[in-house]
Design an enzyme around this catalytic site. Structure first.
Site, PDB file in Angstrom:
ATOM      1  N   VAL A   1       2.052  -2.735 -65.385  1.00 13.07           N
ATOM      2  CA  VAL A   1       0.968  -2.133 -64.801  1.00 13.07           C
ATOM      3  C   VAL A   1       0.788  -0.837 -65.436  1.00 13.07           C
ATOM      4  O   VAL A   1      -0.557  -0.386 -65.421  1.00 13.07           O
ATOM      5  CB  VAL A   1       1.374  -1.794 -63.153  1.00 13.07           C
ATOM      6  CG1 VAL A   1       0.299  -1.054 -62.450  1.00 13.07           C
ATOM      7  CG2 VAL A   1       1.773  -3.165 -62.613  1.00 13.07           C
ATOM      8  N   TYR A   2       1.703  -0.145 -65.760  1.00  7.77           N
ATOM      9  CA  TYR A   2       1.471   1.137 -66.766  1.00  7.77           C
ATOM     10  C   TYR A   2       0.704   0.780 -67.773  1.00  7.77           C
ATOM     11  O   TYR A   2      -0.312   1.506 -68.210  1.00  7.77           O
ATOM     12  CB  TYR A   2       2.815   2.002 -66.945  1.00  7.77           C
ATOM     13  CG  TYR A   2       2.968   2.790 -67.878  1.00  7.77           C
ATOM     14  CD1 TYR A   2       2.516   4.286 -67.207  1.00  7.77           C
ATOM     15  CD2 TYR A   2       2.828   2.973 -69.278  1.00  7.77           C
ATOM     16  CE1 TYR A   2       2.292   5.525 -68.104  1.00  7.77           C
ATOM     17  CE2 TYR A   2       2.820   4.020 -69.905  1.00  7.77           C
ATOM     18  CZ  TYR A   2       2.707   5.136 -69.328  1.00  7.77           C
ATOM     19  OH  TYR A   2       2.478   6.398 -70.217  1.00  7.77           O
TER      20      TYR A   2
END
Length: 268
Positions: free
Chosen positions: A153-154
């Site tokens: 997600v980062y």
């Protein structure tokens, strides 16, 4: 070279980490600095520590909330005036497998890392375009260049940031506007945000990383990786290697895919 003296510079996440170091470096260049941060206590500490160096103001704002961005931007314009440089520095990471993420964690990461820089820039870009002068600096990540387990997600948020940031640069060029855009893609920085990371590639010194970012703004750089070879390695490697060979080189030889195994993150 851009002279930052007397320029008004807004930096998000400016009360800790490399943001706080950049605040000091900017004040030493006689810029007028505005901190945006979610932590009022750390804002107060930073102002107390650096106020003697020059003009320093702080605003408490949760940049994951668009209404707060808009309201705080209006206060800045009313109380201080036009912002010449925006450094979108604030960011968060949740280091776990994607299947373990909650919906709230996914949303918050994208709101802060990808959406907020766009919403913040939108608030101040109009004045820069009107005066035909300004600079937007977006702190992305080398995680926006190389996929990595426990960073999905980062990585998604930083890939998005890189794509938007450089597209904005091209738009300003097409519109013949003297508004520069710099995209910064650093490796892991030793600020506490990535505590627990184990890496064969040296983890970056915060002071050196912050200095490189400020110099990139002064020199109107377009895209900067820290260290510099990261961009060349990833782009060349991905171009000439098959996916399997690149996975072997990045994962087994350089150990990148295992860097997050013991990630703990900053202690709250």
């Amino acid at each position: 070279m851009k002279n930052l003296e007397a320029k008004t510079v807004l930096i998000t996440g400016g009360a800790s980490g490399i943001g706080k170091i950049m605040v000091r470096l900017l004040l030493e260049r006689k810029a007028k600095v505005i901190i945006w941060d979610i932590n009022q206590e750390k804002i107060d500490e930073t102002i107390a520590e650096f106020a003697h160096k020059g003009s320093l103001t702080g605003f408490t704002v949760d940049i994951s909330i668009v209404d707060q961005i808009q309201a705080t931007a209006l206060k800045v314009k009313q109380e201080i005036g036009i912002v010449d440089v925006v450094i979108n520095n604030a960011g968060i990471i949740v280091g776990k497998y994607f299947s373990e993420h909650t919906t709230a964690e996914i949303s918050k990461t994208m709101e802060i890392n990808a959406n907020a820089p766009m919403f913040i820039t939108k608030e101040f870009l109009g004045d820069m375009v009107y005066q035909n002068s300004g600079h937007i600096c977006n702190i992305a990540s080398s995680g926006g260049l190389v996929s990595n387990p426990k960073m999905s997600v980062y990585a998604a948020s930083k890939w998005a940031l890189i794509g938007w940031s450089d597209s904005l640069r091209l738009e300003m060029k097409q519109l013949n506007k003297n508004v520069n855009v710099t995209t910064i893609m650093p490796y892991y920085i030793n600020t506490g945000m990535f505590d627990g990371v184990q890496s064969k590639i040296p983890i970056l010194d915060p002071e050196a990383a912050a200095f490189t970012i400020i110099k990139a703004i002064e020199n109107n750089k377009k895209m900067v990786t820290i260290p510099g070879y990261i961009y060349r390695f990833t782009r060349l490697g991905q171009a000439i290697m098959s996916i399997n060979v690149f996975d072997w080189f990045a994962g087994d030889v350089l150990g990148i895919y295992k860097t997050m195994e013991f990630f703990t993150g900053r202690k709250k």
